[in-house]
Design a protein around this motif. Sequence first.
Motif, PDB file in Angstrom:
ATOM      1  N   ARG A  40      29.090  90.516  38.603  1.00  0.00           N
ATOM      2  CA  ARG A  40      28.844  89.747  39.808  1.00  0.00           C
ATOM      3  C   ARG A  40      27.678  88.889  39.895  1.00  0.00           C
ATOM      4  O   ARG A  40      27.697  87.930  40.623  1.00  0.00           O
ATOM      5  CB  ARG A  40      28.937  90.896  40.863  1.00  0.00           C
ATOM      6  CG  ARG A  40      30.541  91.307  40.965  1.00  0.00           C
ATOM      7  CD  ARG A  40      30.867  92.411  42.104  1.00  0.00           C
ATOM      8  NE  ARG A  40      30.193  93.703  41.826  1.00  0.00           N
ATOM      9  CZ  ARG A  40      29.558  94.143  42.488  1.00  0.00           C
ATOM     10  NH1 ARG A  40      29.009  93.907  43.584  1.00  0.00           N
ATOM     11  NH2 ARG A  40      29.134  95.489  42.014  1.00  0.00           N
ATOM     12  N   ARG A  84      27.688  85.820  37.804  1.00  0.00           N
ATOM     13  CA  ARG A  84      28.715  84.924  38.436  1.00  0.00           C
ATOM     14  C   ARG A  84      27.979  84.275  39.541  1.00  0.00           C
ATOM     15  O   ARG A  84      28.188  83.056  39.740  1.00  0.00           O
ATOM     16  CB  ARG A  84      29.979  85.483  38.467  1.00  0.00           C
ATOM     17  CG  ARG A  84      30.730  86.059  37.356  1.00  0.00           C
ATOM     18  CD  ARG A  84      31.030  84.784  36.417  1.00  0.00           C
ATOM     19  NE  ARG A  84      31.771  83.558  37.004  1.00  0.00           N
ATOM     20  CZ  ARG A  84      31.485  82.259  37.278  1.00  0.00           C
ATOM     21  NH1 ARG A  84      30.202  81.796  36.316  1.00  0.00           N
ATOM     22  NH2 ARG A  84      32.066  81.343  37.669  1.00  0.00           N
ATOM     23  N   GLU A 115      26.241  81.440  38.461  1.00  0.00           N
ATOM     24  CA  GLU A 115      26.935  80.497  37.809  1.00  0.00           C
ATOM     25  C   GLU A 115      26.892  80.518  36.409  1.00  0.00           C
ATOM     26  O   GLU A 115      27.149  79.418  35.638  1.00  0.00           O
ATOM     27  CB  GLU A 115      26.695  79.139  38.380  1.00  0.00           C
ATOM     28  CG  GLU A 115      27.163  79.113  39.846  1.00  0.00           C
ATOM     29  CD  GLU A 115      26.946  77.712  40.629  1.00  0.00           C
ATOM     30  OE1 GLU A 115      26.713  76.717  39.774  1.00  0.00           O
ATOM     31  OE2 GLU A 115      27.111  77.405  41.822  1.00  0.00           O
ATOM     32  N   VAL A 174      36.220  87.138  36.730  1.00  0.00           N
ATOM     33  CA  VAL A 174      36.118  87.416  35.539  1.00  0.00           C
ATOM     34  C   VAL A 174      37.361  88.516  35.033  1.00  0.00           C
ATOM     35  O   VAL A 174      37.096  89.728  35.638  1.00  0.00           O
ATOM     36  CB  VAL A 174      34.780  87.994  34.870  1.00  0.00           C
ATOM     37  CG1 VAL A 174      34.766  88.511  33.476  1.00  0.00           C
ATOM     38  CG2 VAL A 174      33.820  87.061  35.193  1.00  0.00           C
TER      39      VAL A 174
END
Length: 123
Positions: A23, A26, A29, A45
């Motif tokens: 997390r 992501r 990015e 994902v």
Amino acid sequence: MKNVTLVLGASLKEVRYSNIAIRRLRSKEIPVVAVGFRTGAVADVKIETEKIQFQNIETVTLYLNPKRQVEYYHYIINLKPRRVIFNPGTENFEFIKLLKENGIESEVACTLVLLSTNQYYKM
């Protein structure tokens, strides 16, 4: 995707560090792929259960204890990442030596700390 991070030992459980790492990666990015023991998804994902030959793996971040890592030695080496991060509890000097022999960097570090201190790409 370029500069992809593979989270190996990914978990669907939100309290697990591998889940938190996905997390956080992501949220910054950073492209992520994941392999774990159960299929599902964390953020955007998909967690795979097979040793898929992903492309453009820059970093492998480990969330497997040393005994579980053995079956992944050749898989990781064949992915040809630039580096492998050994998170706390995953330290494995046998594997570190093998990685070095194959021209792959290794770091004993915490992915979450590296991300929170903006050092993830400074290693």
